[in-house]
Design an enzyme around this catalytic site. Structure first.
Site, PDB file in Angstrom:
ATOM      1  N   HIS A   1     -10.729  -5.655   9.906  1.00 66.96           N
ATOM      2  CA  HIS A   1     -11.408  -5.461   8.624  1.00 66.96           C
ATOM      3  C   HIS A   1     -12.717  -4.694   8.779  1.00 66.96           C
ATOM      4  O   HIS A   1     -13.503  -4.654   7.850  1.00 66.96           O
ATOM      5  CB  HIS A   1     -11.723  -6.809   7.973  1.00 66.96           C
ATOM      6  CG  HIS A   1     -10.571  -7.396   7.215  1.00 66.96           C
ATOM      7  ND1 HIS A   1      -9.507  -7.990   7.821  1.00 66.96           N
ATOM      8  CD2 HIS A   1     -10.322  -7.469   5.884  1.00 66.96           C
ATOM      9  CE1 HIS A   1      -8.659  -8.435   6.912  1.00 66.96           C
ATOM     10  NE2 HIS A   1      -9.123  -8.118   5.723  1.00 66.96           N
TER      11      HIS A   1
ATOM     12  N   GLU B   1       0.838  -1.206   0.000  1.00 66.48           N
ATOM     13  CA  GLU B   1       0.000   0.000   0.000  1.00 66.48           C
ATOM     14  C   GLU B   1       0.868   1.250   0.000  1.00 66.48           C
ATOM     15  O   GLU B   1       0.581   2.225  -0.685  1.00 66.48           O
ATOM     16  CB  GLU B   1      -0.937   0.011   1.222  1.00 66.48           C
ATOM     17  CG  GLU B   1      -2.191  -0.831   1.060  1.00 66.48           C
ATOM     18  CD  GLU B   1      -1.930  -2.326   1.096  1.00 66.48           C
ATOM     19  OE1 GLU B   1      -0.835  -2.724   1.538  1.00 66.48           O
ATOM     20  OE2 GLU B   1      -2.810  -3.090   0.670  1.00 66.48           O
TER      21      GLU B   1
END
Lengths: 366, 432
Positions: A157, A88
Site C-alpha cells: 500500500h 480494477e
C-alpha cells in the site's frame, strides 16, 4: 440527473453562497484541503460537461474510500457516478471503452497500488490507441487516486508509481502537491484529450492550503507540463513533486536558517517533464538535488539526472547531482523503519550540505 | 416471426430443464420456510434441509441451436431466416474472398513478405452470420480472427492487404502489426493484441451508447474460448449485467487456444454456462451454420438494444494453424482436422443451401474463386510496391498535440536525414 434530496440542495446552496462570499472578498485567500480541491475540480467539470463521469469502487453512495467524490452521487446520480464491482481490470477497461465511444471517464483507483491489476488497460490500450488508430480514436480519460506511501500500511500500500507510468509514451502523468495544484491540474487533466494518470497522495488529502479567489473560481485551470517554483533561491535547486515537495520545502526552511537559499521546483507534471525550468534553475544555482518518494532505480530523479547529463545544463553544475529517494526496499511495516525508508527533511538537508561542500562521500552515495 | 417461435420453443425446453433441475433440489415437505424463499441480500433462494453439492453434471448441457444440416437443408422450415438474394450472396462471397485472401497472405508470410498472419478457416460462418445480422452503426470489438466480419461490413481486400504490408495506404498508417485492423468509418475498433482487453472495453463503449438518448446501437464483442479464461472476460460479463449494457458478447469457441484444447481450457459446460449464472441472456449456437448464427445475433441484437446484454457461444473448429508462428499438426491429428474441413465446413454448408435455392452453381463458384484469387494476388503485388508511410508518422498521434520533446526529436531526425540522406532508404518512404 436531478437533485435527489433536500439536504443536497442545502449543501449546494451553502457551497454557492460560500463561493459568493469569498468572491466579494477579493484579496483574501481561503484554506482548502487537497481533498476538497479535488472534489471541486470534479464537480465543476461534471457540471461543465455531461460527458464527464466518475467510476470506481465505493465512489458513489460511500463518497469514495477517501471521500474525494463526496456528494457527487447525490448531485449527479447513478448515470454519472458509478459504483463498480471489485475488479480494477474491469472498470479500467470499461472506462477505456467508454472513452473510445466519446465519453470522458474519471477512473478512480482506491489506491494506485491496485492499478497494477488494470495496468494492461492503461499501458496497452489507453496509452496506445490514439496512435494505433492512426489518430482516429482519442482516449480522453483520467486515472486518479492516492499514490505513494500512506502511513502504517506497509509494502503493498506504500508505493510510488510516478516513474512507472511516466515511462510510457502516450500517457501524461501528473503529481499535484497543494490544493491549487490539485484543483487546477485535475481540471486540466479532465479536459485533456490524452489519457492522464493523476497521482494524488493520501497524506496530503487532509492538509489545508490557502487558495486564492482565482484558484477557487470555476475557470481556474493549470497548464499540464509546467513546473512551479515554490520557493526561489540562489544556492541549490531542489526538484520534487507531490508529497516530496513538502519534504523539500521543510528542508529549505531549515537550510535557510543556515544561510543556504534553496530554489524548490514543484514539477507538478512528471510527463511531459518541464526540463526548461529545471535547466534555468541550475544555471542560477549550479547545484541540484532531486527528492522523491519512489525507489531510486530508473526513478524520476534518475531521469532528471540523465536529462542534465544530455544537455548543456551539465556544464552549469559545480557538483554532481544527488538523488534523495525512498529506500530501495519494499516499505517496512514498523513505524520507525517506515519513517526512515522515506525521504525526510534531514536527508535533504544532509544532501544539500554535502553537494554544496562538493563532498560526495562514496559510502553516502546510494 | 419464425425466428421468435423457434426461440420460444427453446425457451420452453430450457424452462422445462431448469424446473427439472430445480425439482431435484427442493423437497416441499422439508422446506422450512413455508412457501417463502430466503431473503439474503446476496441470494433469494429456497431453503432445503437435504445437503447436496452441485457439480457440472447437475445441469443438462446447454443445447446448440442450428438451422441447417450438413447438406445445407433447413431442418425446421420456420427457422429459415428471410434473407434476400443479395444478402445471402454477399454473405457467401465474403466467405470465399476471405478464404482466398487467407491462402495467399498466409503464403506471403511463409515467403517472408510480411511478418505475421492469421487465417480464419473454419470460422467463416460465425463471421458472416453475425455481421449480416448487425446494423452498420453497431460498434465492433474484434479479437483478431474475425476478418469475415470486417469484409462483410465493407472493409476492402485492398485496405486489409495494405494494413498487412504497412504501406502508406494502410488506414492505420503502417503502425500496427499485421491483421490488427480498425476503421472508425466502419465502426470497427482497432484490434488490440493483449487477449480479452477488448471485452470490458466493449462493455464500456456499450455503456456510452446506453447514455445516448433514444439509443438504437449496440456493441458486439468477439472473443475466443481461450480468451474467456482472462480475468477481463469475467469482468466484462459482470459489468455487462450489472450496468445493463447494450452489448452482445460473442464467443467463438473454436476448440483451440493456440495448442491448448478447450478440454484443458475450462471445465463445466463451456462458456455459455457462465452466461445465465452472471445474469446474461445466453444462447449456444452452431458456428458452422451461418444462418443459425444470423438468427441468434439478430435476436440478440433486439435484446441488446433494450439494454439486455447477451452472451452467444458459437461452436466451431479452428481449421487453420493458430498463426504463422504455429504448426498445429504437432498437437492434433490430420483426421481430426479433416472431419471439420469436409462434413462440418461452414462455407460448404452455405454453398449447398444457396445451390438448393438455385442461387449458386458450379460455374459461379469457379468464377468467384478465380476472380477473388486474381484480385488478391494483384492487390498483394501492388501493396508490396507501395511506399511506407512518411517517417514523420512515427512521431504523430502519440499525443493529441505533439509535446515539445517529441517535436525536438523529430526536427533532429529531419536535420540528420537532410544531411545524410544517401545513407538511408528514403526512396521507400512517402515524401511530404
Amino acid at each position: 440527473m436531478a437533485l435527489k434530496s433536500p439536504p443536497v440542495l442545502f449543501g449546494l446552496l451553502a457551497r454557492i453562497s460560500r463561493r459568493t462570499f469569498s468572491t466579494s472578498n477579493a484579496l483574501a485567500s481561503k484554506p482548502v484541503t487537497v481533498r476538497d480541491a479535488l472534489n471541486q475540480a470534479i464537480d465543476e467539470e461534471m457540471e461543465r460537461d455531461d460527458k464527464v463521469f466518475v467510476l470506481g469502487e465505493e465512489v458513489a453512495q460511500y463518497d469514495g474510500a477517501y471521500k474525494v467524490t463526496r456528494g457527487l452521487w447525490k448531485k449527479y446520480g447513478d448515470r454519472r457516478v458509478i459504483d463498480t464491482p471489485i475488479t480494477e481490470i474491469g472498470f479500467a477497461g470499461i472506462a477505456v471503452g467508454a472513452a473510445f465511444a466519446g465519453l470522458k471517464p474519471i477512473c478512480e483507483f482506491m489506491t494506485f497500488n491496485f492499478s497494477m491489476q488494470a495496468i494492461d488497460h492503461i499501458i496497452n490500450s489507453a496509452a496506445k490507441t490514439f496512435y494505433m488508430s492512426a489518430g482516429g480514436v482519442p482516449v480522453p480519460i483520467v486515472f486518479r487516486g492516492p499514490n505513494g506511501a500512506a502511513a502504517g500500511v506497509a509494502a503493498q500500500h506504500s508505493q510510488c508509481f510516478g516513474a512507472w507510468y511516466s515511462h510510457c509514451p502516450g500517457l501524461k502523468v501528473i503529481m499535484p502537491y497543494s490544493s491549487e495544484d490539485a484543483k487546477g491540474l485535475l481540471k486540466a487533466a479532465i479536459r485533456d484529450p490524452d489519457p492522464v494518470v493523476f497521482l494524488e497522495d493520501e497524506i496530503l488529502y487532509g492538509l489545508q492550503f490557502p487558495m486564492s479567489d482565482e484558484a477557487l473560481s470555476s475557470d481556474f485551470v493549470l497548464p499540464i507540463g509546467k513546473a512551479k517554483i515554490e520557493r526561489e533561491g540562489s544556492h541549490i535547486t531542489l526538484v520534487c513533486a507531490g508529497k516530496a515537495t513538502d519534504t523539500a520545502l521543510q528542508a529549505a526552511n531549515e537550510l535557510a536558517g543556515k544561510g543556504i537559499e534553496c530554489e524548490v521546483i514543484n514539477l507538478r507534471t512528471i510527463r511531459p517533464l518541464d526540463f526548461d525550468t529545471i535547466a534555468r534553475s541550475i544555471a542560477k544555482t549550479h547545484h541540484l538535488i532531486t527528492v522523491e518518494q519512489g525507489w531510486p532505480q530508473s526513478g524520476i530523479g534518475a531521469e532528471i539526472c540523465a536529462r542534465v547529463m544530455e544537455s548543456s545544463a551539465f556544464f552549469e553544475l559545480d557538483a554532481p547531482v544527488w538523488r534523495v529517494t525512498g529506500a530501495d526496499v519494499p516499505m517496512p511495516y514498523a513505524r520507525s523503519l517506515e519513517t526512515l525508508a522515506l525521504p525526510r527533511p534531514p536527508d535533504v538537508v544532509a544532501a544539500a550540505t554535502s553537494v554544496l561542500a562538493n563532498k560526495i562521500a562514496n559510502e553516502a552515495a546510494i | 416471426m419464425a425466428l421468435r417461435s423457434g426461440l420460444s420453443l427453446l425457451r420452453y425446453i430450457s424452462l422445462r430443464t431448469s424446473s427439472r433441475v430445480l425439482s431435484t433440489h427442493i423437497n416441499p415437505e422439508i422446506n422450512q420456510n413455508g412457501e417463502k424463499t430466503a431473503e439474503f441480500p446476496g441470494a433469494k433462494a429456497p431453503y432445503v434441509t437435504e445437503m447436496k453439492f452441485l457439480n457440472e453434471n447437475s445441469y443438462e448441457s446447454i443445447p446448440i441451436y442450428r438451422v441447417l444440416d450438413n447438406n445445407g437443408d433447413v431442418i425446421l422450415a420456420n427457422e429459415e431466416p428471410t434473407l434476400d438474394k443479395e444478402t445471402l450472396l454477399n454473405m457467401y462471397k465474403s466467405m470465399v474472398q476471405l478464404n482466398q485472401m487467407d491462402k495467399i497472405l498466409y503464403e506471403s508470410q511463409r515467403q517472408g513478405r510480411i511478418s505475421f498472419y492469421m487465417t480464419n478457416y473454419g470460422e467463416e460462418g460465425m463471421h458472416v452470420g453475425s455481421a449480416a445480422a448487425l446494423s452498420p452503426q453497431d460498434l465492433i470489438f474484434a479479437q483478431y480472427r474475425e476478418v469475415g466480419v470486417l469484409l462483410y461490413r465493407g472493409m476492402t481486400i485492398t485496405e486489409l492487404i495494405n494494413q498487412c504490408y504497412g504501406n502508406h495506404e494502410d488506414p492505420g498508417k503502417g503502425r500496427h502489426m499485421p491483421v490488427h485492423y480498425g476503421s472508425k468509418q466502419l465502426n470497427v475498433v482497432t484490434i488490440s493484441s493483449p487477449l480479452a482487453t477488448q471485452m470490458p472495453q466493449a462493455v464500456g463503449a456499450a455503456y456510452a451508447f446506453k447514455r445516448t438518448p433514444d439509443n438504437d446501437r449496440c456493441v458486439i464483442c468477439y472473443f475466443g474460448e481461450g480468451a474467456a479464461s482472462e480475468g477481463d472476460a469475467f469482468a466484462a460479463f459482470n459489468f455487462a449485467a450489472t450496468l445493463d449494457c447494450p452489448v452482445i458478447l460473442f464467443c467463438r469457441n473454436n476448440g483451440y487456444a493456440i495448442s491448448t484444447p478447450s478440454s484443458e481450457q475450462y471445465r463445466g459446460d463451456g462458456i455459455a454456462a457462465r452466461g445465465p449464472s452472471m445474469g446474461l441472456h445466453t444462447i449456444r449456437v452452431d458456428g458452422t451454420d451461418a444462418l443459425a448464427v444470423y438468427n441468434a445475433v439478430a435476436r440478440a441484437r433486439e435484446l441488446a438494444v433494450k439494454n439486455k446484454p447477451v452472451l452467444i457461444e458459437a461452436m466451431s473448429y479452428r481449421v487453420g494453424h493458430h498463426s504463422t508462428s504455429d504448426d498445429s499438426t504437432a498437437y492434433r491429428s490430420l483426421e481430426e482436422i479433416q472431419k471439420w474441413t469436409s462434413d462440418e465446413n461452414p462455407v460448404q454448408k452455405l454453398r449447398l443451401y444457396l445451390e438448393r435455392k438455385g442461387l449458386w452453381n458450379e460455374e459461379s463458384e469457379k468464377s468467384l474463386i478465380k476472380e477473388s484469387r486474381d484480385f488478391v494476388v494483384r492487390t498483394m503485388q501492388d501493396a508490396e510496391k507501395k511506399k511506407k508511410p512518411h517517417w514523420k508518422e512515427m512521431f504523430e498521434d502519440v499525443y493529441y498535440d505533439m509535446p515539445l520533446k517529441l517535436q525536438k526529436q523529430m526536427h533532429e531526425m529531419e536535420d540528420h536525414l537532410r544531411k545524410y540522406e544517401e545513407h538511408y532508404p528514403m526512396e521507400n518512404y512517402e515524401k511530404e
